[in-house]
Motif scaffolding. Structure first.
Motif, PDB file in Angstrom:
ATOM      1  N   ALA A  30     -16.938 -41.963 -29.244  1.00 43.73           N
ATOM      2  CA  ALA A  30     -16.550 -43.291 -28.714  1.00 43.73           C
ATOM      3  C   ALA A  30     -17.944 -44.133 -28.578  1.00 43.73           C
ATOM      4  CB  ALA A  30     -15.695 -43.006 -27.344  1.00 43.73           C
ATOM      5  N   ILE A  31     -19.003 -43.723 -27.989  1.00 45.70           N
ATOM      6  CA  ILE A  31     -20.135 -44.331 -27.677  1.00 45.70           C
ATOM      7  C   ILE A  31     -20.678 -44.872 -29.265  1.00 45.70           C
ATOM      8  CG2 ILE A  31     -22.480 -44.190 -26.768  1.00 45.70           C
ATOM      9  CD1 ILE A  31     -21.368 -42.162 -24.707  1.00 45.70           C
ATOM     10  N   LEU A  32     -20.704 -43.901 -30.182  1.00 48.64           N
ATOM     11  CA  LEU A  32     -21.264 -44.115 -31.334  1.00 48.64           C
ATOM     12  C   LEU A  32     -20.542 -45.073 -32.032  1.00 48.64           C
ATOM     13  CD1 LEU A  32     -23.502 -43.273 -33.673  1.00 48.64           C
ATOM     14  CD2 LEU A  32     -21.705 -41.773 -34.280  1.00 48.64           C
ATOM     15  N   LEU A  33     -19.156 -45.160 -32.103  1.00 46.98           N
ATOM     16  CA  LEU A  33     -18.417 -46.219 -32.737  1.00 46.98           C
ATOM     17  C   LEU A  33     -18.005 -47.298 -32.015  1.00 46.98           C
ATOM     18  CD1 LEU A  33     -16.057 -43.707 -34.692  1.00 46.98           C
ATOM     19  CD2 LEU A  33     -18.305 -44.941 -35.557  1.00 46.98           C
ATOM     20  N   GLY A  34     -18.031 -47.198 -30.505  1.00 48.97           N
ATOM     21  CA  GLY A  34     -17.716 -48.345 -29.702  1.00 48.97           C
ATOM     22  C   GLY A  34     -18.569 -49.319 -29.507  1.00 48.97           C
ATOM     23  N   THR A  35     -19.739 -48.728 -29.477  1.00 50.41           N
ATOM     24  CA  THR A  35     -20.830 -49.664 -29.255  1.00 50.41           C
ATOM     25  C   THR A  35     -21.131 -50.802 -30.278  1.00 50.41           C
ATOM     26  OG1 THR A  35     -22.145 -48.006 -27.881  1.00 50.41           O
ATOM     27  CG2 THR A  35     -23.347 -49.877 -28.938  1.00 50.41           C
ATOM     28  N   PRO A  36     -21.149 -50.427 -31.571  1.00 50.88           N
ATOM     29  CA  PRO A  36     -21.279 -51.583 -32.531  1.00 50.88           C
ATOM     30  C   PRO A  36     -20.097 -52.537 -32.515  1.00 50.88           C
ATOM     31  CG  PRO A  36     -20.972 -49.367 -33.579  1.00 50.88           C
ATOM     32  CD  PRO A  36     -21.390 -49.092 -31.917  1.00 50.88           C
ATOM     33  N   LEU A  37     -18.806 -51.952 -32.130  1.00 50.82           N
ATOM     34  CA  LEU A  37     -17.782 -52.656 -32.092  1.00 50.82           C
ATOM     35  C   LEU A  37     -17.711 -53.645 -30.936  1.00 50.82           C
ATOM     36  CD1 LEU A  37     -15.013 -53.576 -33.077  1.00 50.82           C
ATOM     37  CD2 LEU A  37     -13.879 -51.429 -31.798  1.00 50.82           C
ATOM     38  N   GLY A  38     -18.195 -53.107 -29.794  1.00 45.39           N
ATOM     39  CA  GLY A  38     -18.366 -53.895 -28.606  1.00 45.39           C
ATOM     40  C   GLY A  38     -19.352 -55.113 -28.731  1.00 45.39           C
ATOM     41  N   ILE A  39     -20.489 -54.821 -29.606  1.00 42.72           N
ATOM     42  CA  ILE A  39     -21.345 -55.677 -29.730  1.00 42.72           C
ATOM     43  C   ILE A  39     -21.010 -56.717 -30.644  1.00 42.72           C
ATOM     44  CG2 ILE A  39     -23.785 -55.983 -31.101  1.00 42.72           C
ATOM     45  CD1 ILE A  39     -24.589 -53.252 -30.059  1.00 42.72           C
ATOM     46  N   LEU A  40     -20.298 -56.412 -31.672  1.00 43.90           N
ATOM     47  CA  LEU A  40     -19.547 -57.261 -32.471  1.00 43.90           C
ATOM     48  C   LEU A  40     -18.729 -58.275 -31.566  1.00 43.90           C
ATOM     49  CD1 LEU A  40     -19.036 -58.533 -35.449  1.00 43.90           C
ATOM     50  CD2 LEU A  40     -17.428 -56.666 -35.663  1.00 43.90           C
ATOM     51  N   VAL A  65      -4.431 -54.154 -28.684  1.00 42.74           N
ATOM     52  CA  VAL A  65      -3.273 -52.980 -29.010  1.00 42.74           C
ATOM     53  C   VAL A  65      -3.428 -51.908 -28.753  1.00 42.74           C
ATOM     54  CG1 VAL A  65      -1.809 -52.566 -30.752  1.00 42.74           C
ATOM     55  CG2 VAL A  65      -2.111 -54.946 -30.404  1.00 42.74           C
ATOM     56  N   ILE A  66      -4.401 -51.139 -29.410  1.00 42.84           N
ATOM     57  CA  ILE A  66      -4.873 -49.819 -29.150  1.00 42.84           C
ATOM     58  C   ILE A  66      -4.968 -49.345 -27.539  1.00 42.84           C
ATOM     59  CG2 ILE A  66      -6.532 -47.934 -29.784  1.00 42.84           C
ATOM     60  CD1 ILE A  66      -7.231 -49.704 -32.527  1.00 42.84           C
ATOM     61  N   ARG A  67      -5.524 -50.429 -27.238  1.00 44.92           N
ATOM     62  CA  ARG A  67      -6.035 -49.744 -25.461  1.00 44.92           C
ATOM     63  C   ARG A  67      -4.474 -49.774 -24.799  1.00 44.92           C
ATOM     64  NH1 ARG A  67      -9.187 -53.487 -22.268  1.00 44.92           N
ATOM     65  NH2 ARG A  67      -9.463 -51.484 -20.901  1.00 44.92           N
ATOM     66  N   SER A  68      -3.708 -50.541 -25.113  1.00 43.27           N
ATOM     67  CA  SER A  68      -2.400 -50.809 -24.511  1.00 43.27           C
ATOM     68  C   SER A  68      -1.494 -49.413 -24.636  1.00 43.27           C
ATOM     69  CB  SER A  68      -1.757 -52.106 -24.668  1.00 43.27           C
ATOM     70  OG  SER A  68      -1.163 -51.900 -26.139  1.00 43.27           O
ATOM     71  N   LEU A  99      -7.858 -38.607 -28.448  1.00 42.39           N
ATOM     72  CA  LEU A  99      -8.894 -39.132 -27.439  1.00 42.39           C
ATOM     73  C   LEU A  99      -9.795 -39.992 -28.057  1.00 42.39           C
ATOM     74  CD1 LEU A  99      -9.717 -35.500 -25.475  1.00 42.39           C
ATOM     75  CD2 LEU A  99      -8.661 -37.887 -24.655  1.00 42.39           C
ATOM     76  N   THR A 100     -10.434 -39.560 -29.317  1.00 36.72           N
ATOM     77  CA  THR A 100     -11.399 -40.572 -29.912  1.00 36.72           C
ATOM     78  C   THR A 100     -10.883 -41.939 -30.253  1.00 36.72           C
ATOM     79  OG1 THR A 100     -12.616 -38.556 -30.664  1.00 36.72           O
ATOM     80  CG2 THR A 100     -13.120 -40.556 -31.443  1.00 36.72           C
ATOM     81  N   PRO A 105     -12.004 -48.191 -28.767  1.00 36.21           N
ATOM     82  CA  PRO A 105     -11.772 -49.558 -28.155  1.00 36.21           C
ATOM     83  C   PRO A 105     -11.992 -49.628 -26.522  1.00 36.21           C
ATOM     84  CG  PRO A 105      -9.670 -48.532 -28.634  1.00 36.21           C
ATOM     85  CD  PRO A 105     -10.692 -47.537 -29.131  1.00 36.21           C
ATOM     86  N   TYR A 106     -11.592 -48.358 -25.819  1.00 35.69           N
ATOM     87  CA  TYR A 106     -12.060 -48.668 -24.455  1.00 35.69           C
ATOM     88  C   TYR A 106     -13.523 -48.656 -24.110  1.00 35.69           C
ATOM     89  CZ  TYR A 106     -11.302 -46.477 -19.872  1.00 35.69           C
ATOM     90  OH  TYR A 106     -11.024 -46.304 -18.333  1.00 35.69           O
ATOM     91  N   PHE A 107     -14.409 -48.237 -24.943  1.00 38.81           N
ATOM     92  CA  PHE A 107     -15.738 -48.169 -24.656  1.00 38.81           C
ATOM     93  C   PHE A 107     -16.155 -49.578 -25.074  1.00 38.81           C
ATOM     94  CE2 PHE A 107     -20.226 -47.481 -25.479  1.00 38.81           C
ATOM     95  CZ  PHE A 107     -20.604 -47.221 -23.906  1.00 38.81           C
ATOM     96  N   ALA A 108     -15.466 -49.987 -26.337  1.00 39.19           N
ATOM     97  CA  ALA A 108     -15.984 -51.366 -26.991  1.00 39.19           C
ATOM     98  C   ALA A 108     -15.843 -52.360 -26.126  1.00 39.19           C
ATOM     99  CB  ALA A 108     -15.427 -51.566 -28.158  1.00 39.19           C
TER     100      ALA A 108
END
Length: 221
Positions: A30-40, A65-68, A99-100, A105-108
């Protein structure tokens, strides 16, 4: 009660190992994939480095949508995807997939919010010194946001410890599944209470460790 706990100790150790496996795999992913998504999300947002309204609306809506999705529904809804990725819809590996997917999106969103709350003057100072966008993100924004990011990781980990308790629905095991199987289904209230206490202890260890690390990284303290 203690005799029963000693008798079930191998099951408890296995359940802890299963919960640990779920978190050790899903949280770093989640950190590896969510960080660049959050930065974007931050970068193309209204306060970002390069505002792209249409793209931001699409990504923002997808994340929402995914987080909901309640985790229990997501766990069941993506069983075909889980089976395709890990070759099975049951077991600890099968729980790691939803979980992943839920955690990314949760971490993003955490990353986006943490970056948005930084002082804009820091970015302007970096720009005035000729820093590129990549340098601003890597050397300024992420460095300044480290304490907040550690806090966000801590919150996410605590939340997903509770999510992992639903692993029993797909035969994934874990301490939550142990509490349900032995405490609820077999009416062994003492065992269920012991499992709950164990979960509380794990959460407290994660929370205290995360808070201390966050404070150690905060240059304002």
């Amino acid at each position: 009660m203690f005799d029963r706990l000693i008798e079930l100790w191998p099951e408890i150790v296995l359940a802890l190992a299963q919960t640990g496996t779920m978190l050790i795999v899903s949280i770093p992913l989640a950190i590896l994939l969510g960080t660049p998504l959050g930065i974007l999300l931050y970068g193309i947002g209204p306060t970002g480095l390069h505002h792209r309204p249409r793209l931001h609306r699409v990504l923002d809506g997808t994340v929402n949508v995914i987080r909901s999705f309640p985790f229990l529904i997501l766990l069941i809804a993506i069983i075909p995807i889980t089976r395709f990725i890990v070759g099975s819809s049951i077991g600890t590996a099968a729980v790691i997939v939803p979980l992943t997917i839920n955690a990314i999106p949760y971490f993003a969103r955490f990353v986006e919010q943490n970056l948005s709350q930084l002082d804009g003057g820091v970015v302007e100072a970096a720009r005035s010194m000729g820093a590129s966008r990549g340098q601003i993100i890597r050397d300024v924004l992420l460095v300044e946001a480290r304490p907040a990011l550690v806090t966000s990781i801590t919150i996410m980990t605590v939340s997903f410890i509770s999510y992992s308790a639903m692993a029993g629905l797909v035969g994934g095991g874990g301490i939550g599944d142990f509490a349900i199987r032995y405490g609820y289904y077999r009416y062994e209230t003492d065992i269920m209470i012991a499992a709950i206490v164990l979960l509380v202890v794990i959460v407290q260890i994660v929370q205290v460790s995360g808070s201390r690390l966050s404070r150690s990284l905060d240059k304002r303290l």
